[in-house]
Design a protein around this motif. Structure first.
Motif, PDB file in Angstrom:
ATOM      1  N   ARG A 177       0.847  -1.207   0.000  1.00 58.26           N
ATOM      2  CA  ARG A 177       0.000   0.000   0.000  1.00 58.26           C
ATOM      3  C   ARG A 177       0.879   1.252   0.000  1.00 58.26           C
ATOM      4  O   ARG A 177       0.659   2.185  -0.783  1.00 58.26           O
ATOM      5  CB  ARG A 177      -0.934  -0.007   1.217  1.00 58.26           C
ATOM      6  CG  ARG A 177      -1.866   1.215   1.272  1.00 58.26           C
ATOM      7  CD  ARG A 177      -2.888   1.136   2.414  1.00 58.26           C
ATOM      8  NE  ARG A 177      -3.707  -0.048   2.279  1.00 58.26           N
ATOM      9  CZ  ARG A 177      -3.627  -1.138   3.064  1.00 58.26           C
ATOM     10  NH1 ARG A 177      -2.785  -1.164   4.090  1.00 58.26           N
ATOM     11  NH2 ARG A 177      -4.399  -2.186   2.842  1.00 58.26           N
ATOM     12  N   ALA A 178       1.913   1.231   0.856  1.00 58.90           N
ATOM     13  CA  ALA A 178       2.810   2.394   0.950  1.00 58.90           C
ATOM     14  C   ALA A 178       3.545   2.619  -0.374  1.00 58.90           C
ATOM     15  O   ALA A 178       3.744   3.759  -0.807  1.00 58.90           O
ATOM     16  CB  ALA A 178       3.807   2.195   2.086  1.00 58.90           C
ATOM     17  N   ALA A 179       3.911   1.532  -1.045  1.00 57.55           N
ATOM     18  CA  ALA A 179       4.596   1.670  -2.336  1.00 57.55           C
ATOM     19  C   ALA A 179       3.650   2.243  -3.386  1.00 57.55           C
ATOM     20  O   ALA A 179       4.048   3.106  -4.191  1.00 57.55           O
ATOM     21  CB  ALA A 179       5.138   0.310  -2.781  1.00 57.55           C
ATOM     22  N   GLY A 180       2.389   1.791  -3.382  1.00 55.52           N
ATOM     23  CA  GLY A 180       1.397   2.331  -4.324  1.00 55.52           C
ATOM     24  C   GLY A 180       1.173   3.819  -4.087  1.00 55.52           C
ATOM     25  O   GLY A 180       1.093   4.617  -5.037  1.00 55.52           O
ATOM     26  N   GLN A 181       1.091   4.190  -2.813  1.00 59.60           N
ATOM     27  CA  GLN A 181       0.924   5.622  -2.481  1.00 59.60           C
ATOM     28  C   GLN A 181       2.125   6.432  -2.967  1.00 59.60           C
ATOM     29  O   GLN A 181       1.971   7.513  -3.539  1.00 59.60           O
ATOM     30  CB  GLN A 181       0.780   5.782  -0.956  1.00 59.60           C
ATOM     31  CG  GLN A 181      -0.534   5.254  -0.413  1.00 59.60           C
ATOM     32  CD  GLN A 181      -0.553   5.157   1.112  1.00 59.60           C
ATOM     33  OE1 GLN A 181       0.496   5.120   1.752  1.00 59.60           O
ATOM     34  NE2 GLN A 181      -1.762   5.112   1.680  1.00 59.60           N
ATOM     35  N   ALA A 182       3.324   5.889  -2.752  1.00 61.15           N
ATOM     36  CA  ALA A 182       4.537   6.626  -3.147  1.00 61.15           C
ATOM     37  C   ALA A 182       4.574   6.814  -4.659  1.00 61.15           C
ATOM     38  O   ALA A 182       4.944   7.888  -5.156  1.00 61.15           O
ATOM     39  CB  ALA A 182       5.780   5.865  -2.672  1.00 61.15           C
ATOM     40  N   MET A 183       4.167   5.767  -5.413  1.00 61.90           N
ATOM     41  CA  MET A 183       4.155   5.889  -6.872  1.00 61.90           C
ATOM     42  C   MET A 183       3.161   6.957  -7.320  1.00 61.90           C
ATOM     43  O   MET A 183       3.465   7.799  -8.177  1.00 61.90           O
ATOM     44  CB  MET A 183       3.803   4.549  -7.513  1.00 61.90           C
ATOM     45  CG  MET A 183       3.622   4.659  -9.018  1.00 61.90           C
ATOM     46  SD  MET A 183       3.134   3.110  -9.780  1.00 61.90           S
ATOM     47  CE  MET A 183       4.709   2.304  -9.896  1.00 61.90           C
ATOM     48  N   ALA A 203       4.533  -2.539 -11.344  1.00 60.93           N
ATOM     49  CA  ALA A 203       4.663  -2.742  -9.900  1.00 60.93           C
ATOM     50  C   ALA A 203       3.792  -3.911  -9.432  1.00 60.93           C
ATOM     51  O   ALA A 203       4.217  -4.741  -8.627  1.00 60.93           O
ATOM     52  CB  ALA A 203       4.306  -1.460  -9.156  1.00 60.93           C
ATOM     53  N   LEU A 204       2.562  -3.993  -9.957  1.00 58.82           N
ATOM     54  CA  LEU A 204       1.689  -5.120  -9.591  1.00 58.82           C
ATOM     55  C   LEU A 204       2.363  -6.446  -9.926  1.00 58.82           C
ATOM     56  O   LEU A 204       2.371  -7.389  -9.129  1.00 58.82           O
ATOM     57  CB  LEU A 204       0.361  -5.032 -10.357  1.00 58.82           C
ATOM     58  CG  LEU A 204      -0.681  -4.091  -9.781  1.00 58.82           C
ATOM     59  CD1 LEU A 204      -1.836  -3.909 -10.771  1.00 58.82           C
ATOM     60  CD2 LEU A 204      -1.215  -4.648  -8.442  1.00 58.82           C
ATOM     61  N   THR A 205       2.944  -6.507 -11.107  1.00 56.16           N
ATOM     62  CA  THR A 205       3.601  -7.736 -11.575  1.00 56.16           C
ATOM     63  C   THR A 205       4.828  -8.052 -10.716  1.00 56.16           C
ATOM     64  O   THR A 205       5.120  -9.208 -10.437  1.00 56.16           O
ATOM     65  CB  THR A 205       3.977  -7.557 -13.059  1.00 56.16           C
ATOM     66  OG1 THR A 205       2.768  -7.361 -13.783  1.00 56.16           O
ATOM     67  CG2 THR A 205       4.711  -8.763 -13.604  1.00 56.16           C
ATOM     68  N   ALA A 206       5.529  -7.010 -10.285  1.00 58.96           N
ATOM     69  CA  ALA A 206       6.755  -7.216  -9.511  1.00 58.96           C
ATOM     70  C   ALA A 206       6.468  -7.566  -8.049  1.00 58.96           C
ATOM     71  O   ALA A 206       7.197  -8.350  -7.444  1.00 58.96           O
ATOM     72  CB  ALA A 206       7.619  -5.959  -9.579  1.00 58.96           C
TER      73      ALA A 206
END
Lengths: 321, 321
Positions: free
Chosen positions: B119-125, B228-231
């Protein structure tokens, strides 16, 4: 010079909970050491080196190395001891490897030592030898004089694949050096046995760390000095001898821990011996590393050339050019 | 993942005098990044990453990357900008390579992300995409949709050496995806394009750094999310999909920068596309790296397997197992 074992952040975070060192903040795999995997680890409290021991360091030798570092550190020598966990244990297991968390030391390894830096390194070595007078454990030098002929024979005639004639010429120098070698009347102690500039951390002309003790063993203290002379006083190819650096290293050593006359007279034999030792180990690696492997093979002749500088009699040998 | 160019302490000490960063205290070569040489450098003032750019990063692209990092850093995004020297210059030369001294960021890359971390990575992107709305420079995605077929053809029938039938099956998926692909009505901006967990530094569930922007380019923002989802949402083999991680990444992103209905409907095509992109680049590396080279070849099928999870129609293909 690579990271062989990958440690995950999750595994490392868990590992650190055994110690009273704070929490993981950062870690990077570092390209350092012989054949170990090393990480520079930062926690909320301090920085450390995490070493995972790969095949080249025998797990059975680790208690000796750790006792040695503890002994030296307790006597104020600039070495990196292992950090004990909450139960006092220093040697652990991580990712299937023996592993130690080790004190981080500042400083950089110089590539082109000045006389002042060589003097400081000589002083540091002499102080370590003094501090080891009451260190009782011993470890055989598995790369010492008695092991050169067997290694030479294992390399065999393949030595001539490095340069034609090397088998005969190196055999001649080996006979000569082994027959001149005598430990009688010479001080022995635990020595570093690999004190290349790589393994000395410095800030300016000051030694801030002596590292990578994984060849440490019981042998002549002048042999330790001879290895350092051979490592510090030549350019990388082994052609050019820097007398000012060699003199500074020796006087630095002798200023802290004088040699007697007999030791001085045997230093040259030890110096040629150190050339043979590194020629042989590099030759073995050279002959057993595929030419297209992505590791840098170190030139064995760089140490063979040094032998000629030490002993003009060897200069007559054709391969010693 | 290695240090290709060796920098001496003497050269580095001299290099640092161009900057107002204090004096060299320590440096270690680190095993990080794609095909660059990286050092972790400590001075009397702070810590830095020194990057020497090897062949894979084009020197001509460096001004774009450095402008991008400056833009993001000025807007408070957790990225590592280059440190300007006393004359304001960021891109230097060291040991014959383009070189930058870069801000050091704390944090670790997780290997098994939790939903909270995703979640934090999605927010950062999403925050980065927002911050790039007014970033004008552009760079073609040289690994984008238009480049997949040429790379596929360069790999050719050798793909069948990885697994029999891969050439036909991957060709089918490629046709299908390229024909479904349309950029109409979809937001574009500069995207990271390689936001694997490796490239996100975290402390607990907090993103402390986004690094390794050397694939950054102008493309669809949903393609960045798809990569990102794939990774992030699969185990390393690509067999097991973690829906909780995928949902957390997407809701994290949308909480900061919602997608419109058309973007949501195209996300699956982009996700399959990202699988094709990494299958192709890994296949190319696989086919062009000797099996006995001392670098780890990454399994191309790990991304091909992911495609099947995204698109059950692909599960009928025999190579997608």
């Amino acid at each position: 010079m690579a990271v062989y074992t990958q440690v995950s952040a999750e595994d490392l975070g868990e590992f650190l909970t055994r110690f009273d060192v704070g929490e993981l903040v950062s870690f990077k795999g570092i390209a350092e050491g012989v054949e170990n995997s090393n990480y520079l680890v930062e926690t909320t409290q301090s920085r450390f080196i995490l070493t995972l021991y790969e095949k080249r360091v025998a797990a059975d030798d680790l208690p000796f190395f750790m006792a040695l570092l503890d002994h030296l550190a307790e006597r104020g020598q600039p070495v990196p001891p292992a950090i004990p966990d909450r139960t006092g244990r220093e040697i652990h297991e991580l990712c299937g490897r023996p592993a130690c968390l080790i004190k981080f030391l500042s400083g950089v390894s110089v590539s082109h030592p000045t006389p002042a830096q060589a003097r400081a390194a000589g002083q540091a070595m002499a102080r370590m030898h003094r501090a080891l007078a009451d260190f009782e454990p011993a470890r055989e030098n598995t790369m010492g004089v008695d092991h050169w002929r067997p290694l030479f024979e294992r390399c065999g005639k393949s030595l001539n694949d490095i340069v034609p004639g090397l088998y005969d010429d190196l055999g001649f120098a080996l006979d000569d050096t082994v027959s001149a070698w005598s430990a009688d009347g010479l001080d022995s102690c635990v020595i570093h046995a690999d004190l290349f500039p790589d393994n000395v951390l410095m800030l300016g002309d000051r030694v801030t760390g002596v590292i990578d003790f994984y060849f440490a063993c019981t042998d002549l203290r002048i042999y330790d000095l001879a290895v350092a002379l051979t490592a510090w006083s030549f350019d990388a190819t082994g052609h050019r001898f820097d007398k000012a650096v060699a003199d500074a290293l020796t006087t630095g050593y002798e200023g802290q821990f004088p040699l007697n006359g007999h030791e001085r007279s045997q230093l040259l034999t030890c110096a040629v011996g150190s050339c043979i030792r590194f020629t042989l180990s590099r030759a073995w690696d050279w002959l057993n590393t595929p030419a297209d492997a992505m590791v840098t093979r170190k030139d064995p002749l760089a140490f063979w050339r040094r032998a000629k500088v030490y002993d003009p009699a060897l200069a007559r040998l054709t391969t010693c050019a």
